[in-house]
Design an enzyme around this catalytic site. Structure first.
Site, PDB file in Angstrom:
ATOM      1  N   ARG A  18       1.158   1.780 -11.819  1.00 45.95           N
ATOM      2  CA  ARG A  18       0.576   0.857 -10.827  1.00 45.95           C
ATOM      3  C   ARG A  18      -0.735   0.263 -11.328  1.00 45.95           C
ATOM      4  O   ARG A  18      -1.011  -0.914 -11.111  1.00 45.95           O
ATOM      5  CB  ARG A  18       0.351   1.557  -9.488  1.00 45.95           C
ATOM      6  N   ASN A  36       4.101   2.813  -4.879  1.00 42.63           N
ATOM      7  CA  ASN A  36       5.155   3.767  -5.196  1.00 42.63           C
ATOM      8  C   ASN A  36       6.067   3.917  -3.989  1.00 42.63           C
ATOM      9  O   ASN A  36       5.601   3.910  -2.850  1.00 42.63           O
ATOM     10  CB  ASN A  36       4.571   5.144  -5.519  1.00 42.63           C
TER      11      ASN A  36
END
EC number: 3.6.1.7
Length: 94
Positions: A18, A36
């Site tokens: 990320r 996520n």
């Protein structure tokens, strides 16, 4: 200007993916979000200049030394004119 919704499968959680996505988006002046999912995938919506967006997607698909992308599902979305940043989303809320 173009916006896409992306689901990324592979080894993409617990490996800094990320943060990699956010860094690459900011580098290309793209806006959107990344998070996520409980099923082990990473989900994002990203928008910006079409050529910058394509370069971003190519870079993300290549992964990193630690993150290995197996598959990316990409769908177009409506552009959001009110969005000004790219952020990492935590938890299930927006």
């Amino acid at each position: 200007m173009k916006r896409v919704h992306v689901i990324v499968e592979g080894r993409v959680q617990g490996v800094g993916f990320r943060y990699f996505v956010q860094h690459e988006a900011l580098k290309r002046q793209l806006t959107g979000w990344v998070k996520n999912n409980d099923d082990g995938t990473v989900e994002m919506e990203v928008q910006g200049n079409e050529s910058a967006l394509q370069l971003f997607l190519d870079t993300i698909e290549a992964g990193t030394m630690f993150a290995k992308v197996a598959r990316m599902h990409i769908e177009p979305r409506d552009v959001r004119s009110d969005e000004k940043q790219f952020r990492i989303m935590y938890g299930s809320g927006f």
